[in-house]
Enzyme design. Structure first.
Site, PDB file in Angstrom:
ATOM      1  N   ASP A   1       0.853  -1.199   0.000  1.00  9.41           N
ATOM      2  CA  ASP A   1       0.000   0.000   0.000  1.00  9.41           C
ATOM      3  C   ASP A   1       0.885   1.244   0.000  1.00  9.41           C
ATOM      4  O   ASP A   1       0.697   2.165  -0.800  1.00  9.41           O
ATOM      5  CB  ASP A   1      -0.899  -0.025   1.248  1.00  9.41           C
TER       6      ASP A   1
ATOM      7  N   ASP B   1       2.021   3.811  -3.486  1.00 12.57           N
ATOM      8  CA  ASP B   1       1.756   5.258  -3.543  1.00 12.57           C
ATOM      9  C   ASP B   1       3.043   6.010  -3.840  1.00 12.57           C
ATOM     10  O   ASP B   1       3.070   6.934  -4.653  1.00 12.57           O
ATOM     11  CB  ASP B   1       1.194   5.764  -2.203  1.00 12.57           C
TER      12      ASP B   1
HETATM   13  C1  IPM Z   1      -5.472   1.416  -1.847  1.00 14.53           C
HETATM   14  C2  IPM Z   1      -6.206   2.198  -0.781  1.00 14.53           C
HETATM   15  C3  IPM Z   1      -6.967   1.223   0.107  1.00 14.53           C
HETATM   16  C4  IPM Z   1      -5.944   0.326   0.772  1.00 14.53           C
HETATM   17  C5  IPM Z   1      -7.909   1.879   1.119  1.00 14.53           C
HETATM   18  C6  IPM Z   1      -8.909   2.800   0.454  1.00 14.53           C
HETATM   19  C7  IPM Z   1      -8.610   0.869   1.983  1.00 14.53           C
HETATM   20  O1  IPM Z   1      -5.321   2.989  -0.074  1.00 14.53           O
HETATM   21  O2  IPM Z   1      -6.137   0.737  -2.641  1.00 14.53           O
HETATM   22  O3  IPM Z   1      -4.253   1.494  -1.899  1.00 14.53           O
HETATM   23  O4  IPM Z   1      -5.398   0.678   1.827  1.00 14.53           O
HETATM   24  O5  IPM Z   1      -5.690  -0.747   0.253  1.00 14.53           O
HETATM   25 MG    MG Z   2      -3.325   2.963  -0.816  1.00  9.60          MG
END
Ligand code: IPM
Ligand code: MG
Length: 360
Positions: free
Chosen positions: A251, A255
């Site tokens: 996660d 990002d």
């Molecule tokens: C992602 C988002 C989700 C996650 C959230 C919205 C639950 O951040 O798809 O990366 O943490 O997986």
């Molecule tokens: Mg995420």
């Protein structure tokens, strides 16, 4: 071919509409059905993932998903928050393999916060395990001391958990992807990311990935601790080919990797189960601050539709046509606000979608 269309909250509605427009412009036959998900579903039906929506998603060959979430739901109890919809879909459909490419489009090199030579030509694939780890570990909870031993003490806990079969299957996905990419000219390397110097879960992860790696002698394997991986991603991102990691680290790192390319508004993602059924969504979120303004970038969702054609609907040519059209639109100088720079043409969400359709 049946597609469940789940636009969700915020900019989800606007960007999914453009992807649907692009799909309709192809000469393929799709049956598309739309349903509510996330905050809008909670408001209309009292639950972020209504039964009807889950059933529709389960029965479809693929799910085209927008985004969920809004700050206004932050005070709801956790099971009713919009985020539970996407977590519920992942778990119920068994979507354990999440593909998050971080690809630098030539025209957008200048949009990155890193120096152009560090990211020009960047092409990384992050494979994030999506149905295990601390996201789904039991027990989860919050304790408040009531026995008077520790007056005022509160405690909260989540359990990080992985089993051997869960690690094996995601490792196979990662090595398989590295082989495919190698055939197309990549270096053929898998970097597995963990925190094995501290966590037992990570030690198991490392041991199992190492074992599975012996079945893929043509693919190089290395291991990085997650803190080092986060640092290496901004120091020298092009050293990576395929990164495989658990749910939480994935996660965070995905990002980070997506922003290396300058715009998270450009990046698609795919979440696949063992049957090849998948959910396809942009890597970005619902961006409530710009919702309804018609300025969101629909390209990540349009490219997610292309991934859907390739991964779940067996239409690789149609997928490529969309990808080529997106490149053409960028080459023509069209930009939504998030990727705008001097000398290019700023267009709206709808104009960008229409330009892709025109290029098709
Ligand atoms: C992602 C988002 C989700 C996650 C959230 C919205 C639950 O951040 O798809 O990366 O943490 O997986
Ligand atoms: Mg995420």
């Amino acid at each position: 071919m049946k597609i469940a269309v789940l636009p969700g909250d915020g900019i989800g509605v606007e960007i999914v509409a453009e992807a649907v427009k692009v799909l309709n412009a192809l000469d393929c036959r799709f049956e598309m059905e739309t349903a509510l998900v996330g905050g809008v579903a909670y408001e209309a039906l009292g639950h972020p993932l209504p039964e009807f929506t889950l059933k529709l998603a389960k029965e479809a060959d693929a799910v085209l998903f927008g985004a969920v979430g809004d700050w206004k739901y932050d005070t709801l109890e956790r099971p009713l928050r919009p985020e539970q919809a996407i977590l519920g879909l992942r778990k119920n459909l068994g979507l354990f393999a999440n593909f998050r490419p971080a690809l630098c489009f030539e025209e957008l090199v200048g949009a990155s916060s890193l120096k152009p030579d560090l990211i020009a030509g960047l092409d990384i694939l992050i494979i994030r395990e999506l149905t295990g780890d601390v996201y789904f570990g039991q027990p989860r909870g919050r304790r408040v001391s009531t026995d008077g031993h520790f007056p005022g003490t509160e405690e909260a806990y989540d359990t990080m958990r992985y089993s051997r079969p869960e690690i094996e299957r995601i490792a196979h996905v990662a090595f398989g992807a590295a082989q495919k990419r190698k055939a197309a000219g990549s270096i053929g390397r898998v970097t597995s990311v963990d925190k094995a110097n501290v966590l037992e879960t990570s030690q198991l992860w490392r041991d199992v990935v190492e074992e599975i790696g012996t079945h893929y002698p043509d693919i190089a394997l290395d291991h990085l601790y997650v803190d080092n991986a986060a640092m290496q991603l901004v120091r020298q991102p092009k050293q990576f080919d395929v990164i495989v990691t658990g749910n939480l680290f994935g996660d965070i790192l995905s990002d980070e990797a997506s922003m290396l390319t300058g715009s998270i508004g450009m990046l698609p993602s795919a979440s696949i189960n063992a049957q090849g059924q998948g959910l396809f969504e942009p890597s970005h979120g619902s961006a409530p601050d710009i919702a309804g303004k018609g300025i969101a970038n629909p390209l990540a969702t349009i490219l997610s539709a292309a991934m859907m054609l390739r991964f779940s609907l067996n239409q690789p040519e149609a997928a490529q046509r969309i990808e080529v059209a997106v490149k053409k639109v960028l080459a023509q100088g069209l930009r939504t606000a998030d990727i705008y720079s001097a000398g290019t043409m700023c267009v709206s969400t709808v104009e960008m979608g229409s330009a892709v359709v025109k290029c098709l």
